[in-house]
Write a protein that holds these residues in place. Structure first.
Motif, PDB file in Angstrom:
ATOM      1  N   GLU A 187       0.810  -1.212   0.000  1.00 58.52           N
ATOM      2  CA  GLU A 187       0.000   0.000   0.000  1.00 58.52           C
ATOM      3  C   GLU A 187       0.850   1.271   0.000  1.00 58.52           C
ATOM      4  O   GLU A 187       0.480   2.270  -0.619  1.00 58.52           O
ATOM      5  N   LEU A 191       0.272   4.048  -2.881  1.00 59.33           N
ATOM      6  CA  LEU A 191      -0.105   5.430  -2.585  1.00 59.33           C
ATOM      7  C   LEU A 191       0.919   6.416  -3.137  1.00 59.33           C
ATOM      8  O   LEU A 191       0.571   7.456  -3.678  1.00 59.33           O
ATOM      9  N   GLU A 217      -8.546   7.860  -0.927  1.00 61.29           N
ATOM     10  CA  GLU A 217      -7.433   7.476  -0.063  1.00 61.29           C
ATOM     11  C   GLU A 217      -7.364   8.312   1.213  1.00 61.29           C
ATOM     12  O   GLU A 217      -7.635   9.510   1.207  1.00 61.29           O
ATOM     13  N   LEU A 228      -2.015  14.191  -0.702  1.00 60.30           N
ATOM     14  CA  LEU A 228      -2.999  13.756  -1.689  1.00 60.30           C
ATOM     15  C   LEU A 228      -3.930  14.903  -2.052  1.00 60.30           C
ATOM     16  O   LEU A 228      -4.282  15.083  -3.222  1.00 60.30           O
TER      17      LEU A 228
END
Length: 318
Positions: A187, A191, A217, A228
């Protein structure tokens, strides 16, 4: 001693071999500390990822050989003569060939394969041949010799440029490559790849799909939600949604904390300053640019953005 390969800035381009992948590989190896013997670039992606993942970075005290400066001077000298320029073109061709290997889809285990390491050997041999390097012009050998001398006193995992691996394994007979049998990116790597792709939005990307993916996310230590949001704001900015970009950047700015990747405040605030400028909020933009320059650390590109913004308002061409 275990030598871990590094791609430098190319980590931002590889979905399965990025800064998050390196963090996961170090955890897979059971280490929480790494010795830095790679690029001196202060904006190297792992300078963010490793401390954010609470992996200790040990610095090396290397002698200053002026090898890079000497090499640049030699290249400048060659460029003054027709035969020298021909040699430089041959060296550049070798570099392009090797770059194609590094920019093709690459995994960390493949980076350690005999095929890729042989490509690195071939590249450096081709450059040496093209530049006709002699006893007084073997700058890379001087650098690697000095590095190996220091590393002989080192244990644990050492981060080194991928293209240095073949020669360092010769200089350091006790060193080995990491055993990554069974390793799979997880993960953290996924990401990081998502954020890297959003920061480098391409014409062929689907902005809507990227926004949806980023919205889903929650982030982690290496790629927190604030990043993000900032990356998503870049997508909004690219499609002309200034209000949406501002909202995301202001949310990201309010979420910043001291334990986040060290470059993130500069990235968030520099982009927020530009968006505020584009919306006609000049006074707020000026304060935001000054906040970037007041940071104890900000990537060079964000400082340049802030300095330019103080001189002239940022605008978007119609």
């Amino acid at each position: 001693m275990t030598l871990m390969p590094d791609l430098g800035d190319l980590l931002r381009l590889q979905p399965q071999f990025n800064a998050g992948t390196v963090v996961e590989a170090l955890r897979f190896l059971g280490t929480s500390e790494v010795t830095w013997a790679s690029s001196p670039d202060a904006d190297h992606p792992l300078r963010d990822a490793l401390p954010a993942a609470r992996i200790t970075v040990r610095e090396l005290n290397l002698p200053d050989l002026n090898a890079d400066a000497d090499h640049e001077q030699f290249v400048s000298f060659l460029g003054q003569y027709p035969q020298g320029r021909e040699r430089l073109r041959a060296a550049a061709g070798a570099e392009r060939t090797f770059t194609q290997v590094l920019t093709a889809p690459l995994t960390l285990p493949r980076a350690l394969s005999a095929e890729v390491l042989e490509a690195a050997r071939t590249y450096h041999e081709a450059v040496r041949t093209a530049l006709d390097e002699g006893p007084g012009t073997r700058w890379r050998e001087r650098r690697l010799g000095a590095l190996a001398s220091v590393l002989k006193q080192t244990e644990g995992v050492v981060l080194v440029p991928l293209d240095d691996l073949p020669d360092l394994l010769i200089h350091l007979p006790a060193a080995r490559l990491p055993d990554l049998s069974g390793f799979q990116p997880g993960e953290t790597s996924r990401l990081r790849a998502l954020a890297d792709r959003a920061w480098q939005l391409r014409e062929e990307d689907d902005p809507g799909a990227l926004v949806d993916a980023l919205d889903r996310e929650a982030g982690d230590r290496v790629t927190p939600k604030a990043e993000l949001d900032a990356a998503e704001a870049g997508v909004y900015l690219a499609v002309g949604n200034l209000e949406g970009a501002r909202a995301l950047l202001e949310r990201a700015a309010h979420a910043l904390t001291d334990d986040m990747p060290r470059s993130l405040p500069g990235l968030v605030l520099a982009r927020l300053g530009q968006v505020r400028d584009a919306l006609g909020e000049r006074e707020l933009a000026l304060r935001t640019y000054r906040a970037v320059l007041a940071l104890s650390y900000a990537p060079a590109v964000t400082r340049e953005t802030a300095e330019a913004g103080l001189q002239e308002p940022f605008g978007i061409a119609p």
